[in-house]
Design a protein around this motif. Sequence first.
Motif, PDB file in Angstrom:
ATOM      1  N   ASN A 165      10.728  -6.337  49.416  1.00  0.00           N
ATOM      2  CA  ASN A 165       9.426  -6.712  48.307  1.00  0.00           C
ATOM      3  C   ASN A 165       8.196  -7.388  49.201  1.00  0.00           C
ATOM      4  N   GLU A 264      16.861 -17.853  52.074  1.00  0.00           N
ATOM      5  CA  GLU A 264      15.798 -17.807  51.032  1.00  0.00           C
ATOM      6  C   GLU A 264      15.922 -16.758  50.147  1.00  0.00           C
ATOM      7  N   GLU A 395      17.223 -12.501  37.225  1.00  0.00           N
ATOM      8  CA  GLU A 395      15.802 -12.001  37.998  1.00  0.00           C
ATOM      9  C   GLU A 395      15.506 -10.895  37.656  1.00  0.00           C
TER      10      GLU A 395
HETATM   11  P1  NAP Z   1      18.897  -7.673  49.154  1.00  0.00           P
HETATM   12  O1  NAP Z   1      19.571  -6.494  48.416  1.00  0.00           O
HETATM   13  O2  NAP Z   1      19.719  -8.982  49.217  1.00  0.00           O
HETATM   14  O3  NAP Z   1      18.556  -7.276  50.666  1.00  0.00           O
HETATM   15  C1  NAP Z   1      18.010  -8.085  51.421  1.00  0.00           C
HETATM   16  C2  NAP Z   1      18.057  -7.716  52.876  1.00  0.00           C
HETATM   17  O4  NAP Z   1      19.601  -7.837  53.356  1.00  0.00           O
HETATM   18  C3  NAP Z   1      17.888  -6.064  53.218  1.00  0.00           C
HETATM   19  O5  NAP Z   1      17.394  -6.041  54.689  1.00  0.00           O
HETATM   20  C4  NAP Z   1      19.312  -5.546  53.018  1.00  0.00           C
HETATM   21  O6  NAP Z   1      19.407  -4.261  53.852  1.00  0.00           O
HETATM   22  C5  NAP Z   1      20.226  -6.641  53.698  1.00  0.00           C
HETATM   23  N1  NAP Z   1      21.383  -6.536  53.317  1.00  0.00           N
HETATM   24  C6  NAP Z   1      21.945  -5.977  52.280  1.00  0.00           C
HETATM   25  N2  NAP Z   1      23.389  -6.211  52.200  1.00  0.00           N
HETATM   26  C7  NAP Z   1      23.723  -6.904  53.413  1.00  0.00           C
HETATM   27  C8  NAP Z   1      24.980  -7.100  54.356  1.00  0.00           C
HETATM   28  N3  NAP Z   1      26.258  -6.756  53.494  1.00  0.00           N
HETATM   29  N4  NAP Z   1      25.011  -7.645  55.192  1.00  0.00           N
HETATM   30  C9  NAP Z   1      23.650  -7.760  55.932  1.00  0.00           C
HETATM   31  N5  NAP Z   1      22.463  -7.355  55.314  1.00  0.00           N
HETATM   32  C10 NAP Z   1      22.555  -6.954  54.207  1.00  0.00           C
HETATM   33  O7  NAP Z   1      17.617  -8.158  48.558  1.00  0.00           O
HETATM   34  P2  NAP Z   1      16.420  -6.964  48.141  1.00  0.00           P
HETATM   35  O8  NAP Z   1      16.791  -6.453  47.123  1.00  0.00           O
HETATM   36  O9  NAP Z   1      16.043  -6.543  49.440  1.00  0.00           O
HETATM   37  O10 NAP Z   1      15.226  -8.155  48.032  1.00  0.00           O
HETATM   38  C11 NAP Z   1      15.032  -8.881  46.755  1.00  0.00           C
HETATM   39  C12 NAP Z   1      15.821 -10.267  46.831  1.00  0.00           C
HETATM   40  O11 NAP Z   1      15.185 -11.001  47.739  1.00  0.00           O
HETATM   41  C13 NAP Z   1      15.420 -10.856  45.356  1.00  0.00           C
HETATM   42  O12 NAP Z   1      16.634 -11.610  44.780  1.00  0.00           O
HETATM   43  C14 NAP Z   1      14.430 -11.936  45.784  1.00  0.00           C
HETATM   44  O13 NAP Z   1      14.286 -12.832  44.891  1.00  0.00           O
HETATM   45  C15 NAP Z   1      15.015 -12.372  47.071  1.00  0.00           C
HETATM   46  N6  NAP Z   1      13.789 -12.808  47.801  1.00  0.00           N
HETATM   47  C16 NAP Z   1      13.762 -14.272  48.087  1.00  0.00           C
HETATM   48  C17 NAP Z   1      12.457 -14.736  48.985  1.00  0.00           C
HETATM   49  C18 NAP Z   1      12.683 -16.226  49.161  1.00  0.00           C
HETATM   50  O14 NAP Z   1      11.570 -16.499  49.884  1.00  0.00           O
HETATM   51  N7  NAP Z   1      13.474 -16.969  48.425  1.00  0.00           N
HETATM   52  C19 NAP Z   1      11.551 -13.902  49.242  1.00  0.00           C
HETATM   53  C20 NAP Z   1      11.577 -12.703  48.724  1.00  0.00           C
HETATM   54  C21 NAP Z   1      12.829 -11.987  48.401  1.00  0.00           C
HETATM   55  P3  NAP Z   1      19.353  -2.877  53.032  1.00  0.00           P
HETATM   56  O15 NAP Z   1      17.762  -2.877  52.813  1.00  0.00           O
HETATM   57  O16 NAP Z   1      19.891  -1.927  53.758  1.00  0.00           O
HETATM   58  O17 NAP Z   1      19.931  -3.187  51.621  1.00  0.00           O
END
Ligand code: NAP
Length: 492
Positions: A165, A264, A395
């Motif tokens: 994002n 995060e 969310e």
């Molecule tokens: P996500 O599905 O959890 O993925 C985040 C990252 O983790 C991506 O690079 C993803 O790779 C990787 N990943 C997924 N499964 C994994 C695994 N089993 N092992 C290692 N890495 C893995 O989240 P997203 O959909 O990209 O992002 C949205 C989420 O991020 C929302 O919940 C949002 O609130 C959160 N967020 C939090 C913050 C904060 O500062 N608190 C900031 C921004 C976003 P792939 O792309 O290959 O799936």
Amino acid sequence: MNANRPPGERAVLAAVPKQLLIGGEWRDGAGGETLCVEDPASGEEIARVADAAPQDALDALGAAHAAWRGDWRVSAPRERSDILRRAYEAVVDRTDELALLMTLEMGKPLAESAAEVAYAASFLRWYAEEAVRTDGRVATHESGAGRVLTLKQPVGPCVLITPWNFPLAMGARKIGPAVAAGCTMLVKPARLTPLSMLMLARILEEAGLPGGVLNVVTASSSGSVMEPVIRDPRTRKLSFTGSTEVGRRLIEQSAEQVLRVSMELGGNAPFVVFDDADVDDAVEGAVLAKMRNIGEACTAANRFHVARPIAREFADKLAARMSAMKLGPGTEDGVEVGPLIDAEQLDKVSELVDDAVAKGARVLCGGERVDGPGHFYVPTVLVGVPPAARLLREEIFGPVAPIMAFGSEDEAIAAANDTQFGLVAYLYTADLKRALRVSERLETGMVGVNQGIVSNAGAPFGGVKQSGIGREGGPEGIEEYLETKYVALALD
Ligand code: NAP
């Protein structure tokens, strides 16, 4: 691919390195596979980048470990500072190019992409400044007979995982402090948006970052590629930004080597408007808190709790503002709302709205997807949302604002805290005493008072409860990459 795109877009896409960066070399993945990157505004393929195998990630960790064992951890703080400063200047100079690239792979409007480039750059500048100020302290033992020395030392090789994002800023928020502290790293950007990170890696390389300090691995199977490196004894820290669900799994994996972790994670931000607030100001703050990044932000206002006497006025004004926003491809002039990242996200937003409406919520504006190419959802305001609606617990990650009315201050605080998440809360009031009183009672890591945005490189960003562990930004952000060593010094 891209033959029909304007020359500016073709040039920006062509300039991105498409391989893995390992030990200072750009190379293909071990299996020779590639993964496709799409434009969410059209669904068209815009690039193919290397698709790493588990062995590539282990090689990248090996390179990070070798660089760590070499000179980097004892490099001059001023050298690290200068590299970050040069990278900051290059990112700012190349704002237009980076913003266009980000819009092409992620979808947000160009002006918002440019704002993210500035935000990402601000972390490089902040940590260029912190790199030379990571001192410990000297104290006198209480007996008077000895001294207590504390030294700050880099943690070691880090694994950094970022979401789609904010494709540039979430990386810069980790890489900046890690470089400043003297750590080495393996970065894995999201598979949907790897291009901004690859470009940032190239810029850091050009700014003089030695080979092996920053290694970048892009992969379609993140779980199988990353698990071996998280469980590898050479890794000393994991910093993750993403969903709570994945974060929880990574904490379990990190337990094996007892890694330092920064998490995060997801949010469910309440936006609370008291009856003494300036309603027009609150509506402007609400538009920012809700619509920034098309609602796809962990900090996005997920629920609006508004004092009953002003709830109707607030809802009508917010609906008027949101329904007037121009929807379309982020590259088009004047567009304020781009596409959602993919079909899955569009289905999820749609389902959440349908669920709320089926349970009794009323649609003031929007409430539907847009037919045709791309993943567009019309900005939506819902009123009379019942407590059972799923979007109050989950969310939303889309341009949807559910509004509920409250009576007393206690009722507002109880509603705001009624979630497993605790990243950020927003509150609008003209009463300073109330602002402080309520801020202290909100169970979140951050509170925005009379403002709809809290992001700031100089401030500690992070959550409590299931929104995470640790802080990014500010002086706190570099501590995540430093160990404190205590040296007991006898004088007699
Ligand atoms: P996500 O599905 O959890 O993925 C985040 C990252 O983790 C991506 O690079 C993803 O790779 C990787 N990943 C997924 N499964 C994994 C695994 N089993 N092992 C290692 N890495 C893995 O989240 P997203 O959909 O990209 O992002 C949205 C989420 O991020 C929302 O919940 C949002 O609130 C959160 N967020 C939090 C913050 C904060 O500062 N608190 C900031 C921004 C976003 P792939 O792309 O290959 O799936």
